[in-house]
Design an enzyme around this catalytic site. Structure first.
Site, PDB file in Angstrom:
ATOM      1  N   SER A   1      45.801  13.165  12.016  1.00  0.00           N
ATOM      2  CA  SER A   1      46.118  12.331  12.828  1.00  0.00           C
ATOM      3  C   SER A   1      45.964  14.074  14.434  1.00  0.00           C
ATOM      4  O   SER A   1      45.091  12.972  15.111  1.00  0.00           O
ATOM      5  CB  SER A   1      46.944  12.023  12.966  1.00  0.00           C
ATOM      6  OG  SER A   1      47.782  12.957  12.510  1.00  0.00           O
TER       7      SER A   1
ATOM      8  N   CYS B   1      55.224  13.687   8.390  1.00  0.00           N
ATOM      9  CA  CYS B   1      53.441  14.305   8.684  1.00  0.00           C
ATOM     10  C   CYS B   1      53.777  15.162   7.794  1.00  0.00           C
ATOM     11  O   CYS B   1      55.156  16.137   7.850  1.00  0.00           O
ATOM     12  CB  CYS B   1      53.810  14.204   9.987  1.00  0.00           C
ATOM     13  SG  CYS B   1      51.839  15.641  10.243  1.00  0.00           S
TER      14      CYS B   1
ATOM     15  N   ASP C   1      56.998   9.764  10.971  1.00  0.00           N
ATOM     16  CA  ASP C   1      56.367   8.118  10.877  1.00  0.00           C
ATOM     17  C   ASP C   1      57.556   7.203  10.474  1.00  0.00           C
ATOM     18  O   ASP C   1      57.751   7.368   9.275  1.00  0.00           O
ATOM     19  CB  ASP C   1      55.176   8.662   9.668  1.00  0.00           C
ATOM     20  CG  ASP C   1      54.405  10.120   9.800  1.00  0.00           C
ATOM     21  OD1 ASP C   1      53.965   9.779  11.665  1.00  0.00           O
ATOM     22  OD2 ASP C   1      53.791  10.257   8.809  1.00  0.00           O
TER      23      ASP C   1
ATOM     24  N   ALA D   1      50.116   9.416   5.762  1.00  0.00           N
ATOM     25  CA  ALA D   1      51.088   8.079   6.130  1.00  0.00           C
ATOM     26  C   ALA D   1      49.648   7.396   4.650  1.00  0.00           C
ATOM     27  O   ALA D   1      49.965   7.123   4.032  1.00  0.00           O
ATOM     28  CB  ALA D   1      49.777   7.488   7.410  1.00  0.00           C
TER      29      ALA D   1
END
Length: 273
Positions: free
Chosen positions: A83, A179, A186, A218
């Site tokens: 990300s 993370c 998260d 995730a």
């Protein structure tokens, strides 16, 4: 490239020109092997929905344009995109001249498809698009009076069930992990819909809370939960969706289902998004 030698989790300099090499791919197979998932015969279908809220470029006159984007990475893609690297990549468009929003959309979709080795779809929206908030579907289990003492690693032994067949939908806002790269939290809302032996809600909530200090991406958290439920109750049908809060201008929403003809949940944002 291993994570340890990448720029991820380190102080970064934002590029002032478009740079596709900023995208950092991570093979899905690594995490799936850990979960005992056969990448050549996946036990689920689905997508990872990426919502991007910090998207900008210049038009042909040098005037900035801003918008938001939603991109769908299929669960059978070879790779995912880290990300932070996606954030750096998107910001490389900030001073890049693009003929039209459609052209920007085409470039991003092509780059994501190339990196993930899959057909990525999506759309870019103008910033003035009307947005309505929704609420998670199903029964919320967060108010159950339970005692929690496991926050170290996800503990699937906490999943208990009753020997009775049900079809139900439950949700929780108490999912939290960290993370794998940065250690940043998260926060997620999870919705589980299944048909099979009835999950005991109190023990299942304890299981979800056991992710609290877990360091995983995730996508892997979603697939771990899916796998643990599947192994525990062997449901006739199972779908899970997780809506994570945004971090770095991006939120990731994994969806996994045993149903090939699945329908994505409502695209309405929840209050924490």
């Amino acid at each position: 490239m291993p994570l340890s030698t990448s720029l991820l989790g380190k102080k970064s300099t934002y590029k002032d020109s478009y740079d596709v090499t900023l995208l950092f791919k991570i093979p899905r197979i690594n995490n799936r092997n850990e979960l005992g998932i056969n990448s050549n015969n996946l036990p689920f279908y689905g997508v990872d929905v990426w919502n991007t809220y910090e998207l900008s470029c210049l038009n042909k006159n040098g005037k900035p344009w801003v918008g938001v984007g939603t991109f769908y990475i299929p669960t059978d893609s070879e790779n995912i995109v880290e990300s932070k690297s996606f954030k750096l990549y998107l910001n490389s468009f900030n001073n890049f001249v693009v003929e039209s929003v459609k052209e920007l959309e085409r470039i991003i979709l092509q780059d994501l498809s190339n990196v993930t080795h899959a057909k990525v779809t999506g759309r870019i929206f103008p910033i003035n698009t009307k947005v309505e908030f929704g609420v998670p579907s199903g029964k919320n289990i967060d108010d159950l009076d339970i005692v929690c003492n496991n926050y170290g690693a996800p503990d699937n032994s906490l999943i208990e069930y009753e020997d009775v067949l049900v079809e139900e939908e439950i949700n929780s806002n108490l999912l939290k992990s960290n993370c794998l790269v940065t250690g940043q939290p998260d926060w997620g809302t999870i919705v589980i819909k299944y048909k099979g032996k009835k999950l005991k809600h109190d023990s299942f909530l304890k299981y979800l809370i056991s992710f609290r200090n877990c360091n995983e991406f995730a996508e892997q958290c979603a697939e771990r939960i899916f796998t643990d439920i599947k192994n525990a109750i062997s449901p006739d049908f199972l779908s899970i969706s997780i809506v994570y809060t945004r971090r770095g201008g991006i939120d990731i929403c994994p969806y996994r289902s045993t149903d090939k003809s699945y329908t994505l949940p409502s695209d309405k944002r929840f209050i924490r998004q």
